[in-house]
Motif scaffolding. Structure first.
Motif, mmCIF file in Angstrom:
data_model
loop_
_atom_site.group_PDB
_atom_site.id
_atom_site.type_symbol
_atom_site.label_atom_id
_atom_site.label_comp_id
_atom_site.label_asym_id
_atom_site.label_seq_id
_atom_site.Cartn_x
_atom_site.Cartn_y
_atom_site.Cartn_z
ATOM 1 N N CYS A 179 26.928 80.583 107.448
ATOM 2 C CA CYS A 179 28.146 79.873 107.124
ATOM 3 C C CYS A 179 28.037 79.407 105.673
ATOM 4 C CB CYS A 179 28.306 78.665 108.058
ATOM 5 S SG CYS A 179 29.788 77.691 107.815
ATOM 6 N N ALA A 180 29.139 79.427 104.943
ATOM 7 C CA ALA A 180 29.107 79.015 103.544
ATOM 8 C C ALA A 180 30.369 78.244 103.203
ATOM 9 C CB ALA A 180 28.982 80.237 102.624
ATOM 10 N N VAL A 181 30.224 77.324 102.244
ATOM 11 C CA VAL A 181 31.369 76.561 101.762
ATOM 12 C C VAL A 181 31.510 76.774 100.272
ATOM 13 C CG1 VAL A 181 29.983 74.442 101.545
ATOM 14 C CG2 VAL A 181 32.456 74.285 101.696
ATOM 15 N N GLY A 182 32.714 77.035 99.813
ATOM 16 C CA GLY A 182 32.966 77.346 98.423
ATOM 17 C C GLY A 182 33.581 76.200 97.695
ATOM 18 N N PRO A 183 34.101 76.412 96.492
ATOM 19 C CA PRO A 183 34.563 77.703 95.996
ATOM 20 C C PRO A 183 33.450 78.593 95.458
ATOM 21 C CG PRO A 183 34.915 76.029 94.339
ATOM 22 C CD PRO A 183 34.392 75.316 95.549
ATOM 23 N N ASN A 184 33.830 79.760 94.969
ATOM 24 C CA ASN A 184 32.868 80.756 94.552
ATOM 25 C C ASN A 184 31.919 80.244 93.486
ATOM 26 O OD1 ASN A 184 33.430 82.836 96.258
ATOM 27 N ND2 ASN A 184 34.783 83.913 94.852
ATOM 28 N N ASN A 185 32.423 79.424 92.573
ATOM 29 C CA ASN A 185 31.568 79.012 91.479
ATOM 30 C C ASN A 185 30.600 77.905 91.880
ATOM 31 O OD1 ASN A 185 33.619 77.177 91.735
ATOM 32 N ND2 ASN A 185 33.764 76.727 89.567
ATOM 33 N N ASP A 186 30.588 77.520 93.142
ATOM 34 C CA ASP A 186 29.617 76.554 93.637
ATOM 35 C C ASP A 186 29.384 76.794 95.125
ATOM 36 O OD1 ASP A 186 29.263 72.902 93.682
ATOM 37 O OD2 ASP A 186 27.787 74.529 93.633
ATOM 38 N N MET A 187 29.123 78.027 95.489
ATOM 39 C CA MET A 187 28.970 78.402 96.889
ATOM 40 C C MET A 187 27.659 77.869 97.444
ATOM 41 S SD MET A 187 30.598 80.398 99.178
ATOM 42 C CE MET A 187 31.212 81.954 98.547
ATOM 43 N N ARG A 188 27.747 77.234 98.622
ATOM 44 C CA ARG A 188 26.547 76.749 99.304
ATOM 45 C C ARG A 188 26.474 77.389 100.684
ATOM 46 N NH1 ARG A 188 24.476 72.331 96.264
ATOM 47 N NH2 ARG A 188 25.578 72.535 94.275
ATOM 48 N N PHE A 189 25.302 77.920 100.991
ATOM 49 C CA PHE A 189 25.091 78.577 102.266
ATOM 50 C C PHE A 189 24.263 77.698 103.191
ATOM 51 C CE2 PHE A 189 26.473 83.015 101.850
ATOM 52 C CZ PHE A 189 26.719 83.086 100.495
ATOM 53 N N GLY A 190 24.522 77.835 104.489
ATOM 54 C CA GLY A 190 23.638 77.237 105.466
ATOM 55 C C GLY A 190 22.353 78.037 105.580
ATOM 56 N N ALA A 191 21.427 77.534 106.379
ATOM 57 C CA ALA A 191 20.123 78.196 106.528
ATOM 58 C C ALA A 191 20.185 79.404 107.440
ATOM 59 C CB ALA A 191 19.089 77.203 107.040
ATOM 60 N N GLY A 192 21.297 79.567 108.141
ATOM 61 C CA GLY A 192 21.465 80.746 108.970
ATOM 62 C C GLY A 192 21.129 80.511 110.423
ATOM 63 N N THR A 193 21.751 81.316 111.292
ATOM 64 C CA THR A 193 21.433 81.356 112.719
ATOM 65 C C THR A 193 21.102 82.789 113.080
ATOM 66 O OG1 THR A 193 22.913 79.518 113.280
ATOM 67 C CG2 THR A 193 22.289 81.015 115.058
ATOM 68 N N ARG A 194 19.936 82.976 113.621
ATOM 69 C CA ARG A 194 19.549 84.331 114.036
ATOM 70 C C ARG A 194 20.008 84.563 115.465
ATOM 71 N NH1 ARG A 194 14.559 86.661 115.943
ATOM 72 N NH2 ARG A 194 13.528 84.655 115.712
ATOM 73 N N LEU A 195 20.752 85.629 115.657
ATOM 74 C CA LEU A 195 21.290 85.977 116.971
ATOM 75 C C LEU A 195 20.491 87.123 117.567
ATOM 76 C CD1 LEU A 195 23.447 85.769 119.228
ATOM 77 C CD2 LEU A 195 24.793 87.438 117.907
ATOM 78 N N THR A 196 19.966 86.892 118.756
ATOM 79 C CA THR A 196 19.311 87.941 119.547
ATOM 80 C C THR A 196 20.206 88.249 120.736
ATOM 81 O OG1 THR A 196 17.096 87.233 118.891
ATOM 82 C CG2 THR A 196 17.282 88.544 120.901
ATOM 83 N N VAL A 197 20.395 89.512 121.031
ATOM 84 C CA VAL A 197 21.227 89.937 122.151
ATOM 85 C C VAL A 197 20.359 90.599 123.192
ATOM 86 C CG1 VAL A 197 23.214 91.319 122.876
ATOM 87 C CG2 VAL A 197 23.188 90.269 120.598
ATOM 88 N N LYS A 198 20.369 90.041 124.389
ATOM 89 C CA LYS A 198 19.596 90.604 125.495
ATOM 90 C C LYS A 198 20.413 91.663 126.221
ATOM 91 C CE LYS A 198 18.896 86.901 127.836
ATOM 92 N NZ LYS A 198 18.406 85.988 128.907
ATOM 93 N N PRO A 199 19.747 92.762 126.633
ATOM 94 C CA PRO A 199 20.485 93.805 127.366
ATOM 95 C C PRO A 199 20.944 93.323 128.737
ATOM 96 C CG PRO A 199 18.184 94.427 127.037
ATOM 97 C CD PRO A 199 18.354 93.119 126.374
#
Lengths: 111, 114
Positions: free
Chosen positions: A91-111
């Motif tokens: 997830c990220a919040v802008g605007p473009n000239n000061d974009m900040r990203f979150g640390a991320g969420t890793r998604l695993t999908v089980k069969p």
């Protein structure tokens, strides 16, 4: 300065189940909000974005997100997850000239 | 439409050595960005160019990092001398505008400093 929090580092869901990834932001004005997906060894691909207007936005690959100003949230949802959705989501919040990203969420999908 | 190109894809160097990364943005995109993505973290903006001028380099460690975009098209990011903590993926992105709109990302260069 703006910031983004993704509370879930790792989420595992079964294929076909619904998905919700959480995102909370801090920004002084109306934010530009984005969700990106990153597969291993790849760059980031934009799933969807919110600038203004309808608070429910539709993106690619069946994803949607809802902007809730009162909760400072922009959660990503998908009604039925496919194995190919396994990736890292940012997830990220802008605007473009000061974009900040979150640390991320890793998604695993089980069969 | 060709995407953002980056090279090399992988680089391993020893600390105190120098390294350079190259980026070619999407044709017609005036704005170019360099991000650093450390393992387990989201990308962090290092520098933003509008054509060949710097818009923001407040998070660029200027004692060791430098970047240029001489003709307003492709760009290079250099690290000299490298430190262990510079190990990361370096992402280049481009967009049509400076303020809003979509950023298109390249595949990144994975740097390992030993």
């Amino acid at each position: 300065a703006q910031s983004v929090t993704q509370p879930d580092i790792h989420i595992t869901v079964s294929e076909g189940a619904s998905l919700e990834l959480r995102c909370n932001y801090s920004y002084g004005a109306t934010p530009y909000l984005f969700w990106y997906v990153q597969s291993p060894g790849q760059g980031l691909q934009l799933l969807l974005k919110y600038f203004s207007g309808d608070t429910l936005v539709q993106g690619i690959k069946g994803f949607e997100a809802e902007f809730k100003r009162s909760q400072s949230s922009f959660n990503l949802r998908k009604p039925s997850v496919h194995w190919s959705d396994a990736a890292e989501y940012f997830c990220a919040v802008g605007p473009n000239n000061d974009m900040r990203f979150g640390a991320g969420t890793r998604l695993t999908v089980k069969p | 439409e060709a995407g953002v190109a980056q090279s090399p894809r992988y680089k391993i160097i020893e600390k105190r050595q120098s390294v350079a990364f190259w980026c070619n943005p999407i044709s017609g995109h005036a704005t170019l960005y360099w991000y650093q993505q450390i393992l387990g973290q989201g990308p962090k903006l290092l520098i933003q160019f509008q054509n060949n001028g710097v818009v923001d380099d407040s998070q660029l460690p200027k004692d060791r990092f430098s970047a240029e975009r001489l003709k307003g098209v492709d760009s290079t990011l250099k690290i000299q001398p490298a430190k262990l903590e510079d190990s990361a993926v370096y992402l280049c992105a481009s967009s049509l505008g400076t303020y809003g709109g979509e950023q298109y990302f390249g595949p990144g260069t994975r740097l390992t400093v030993t």
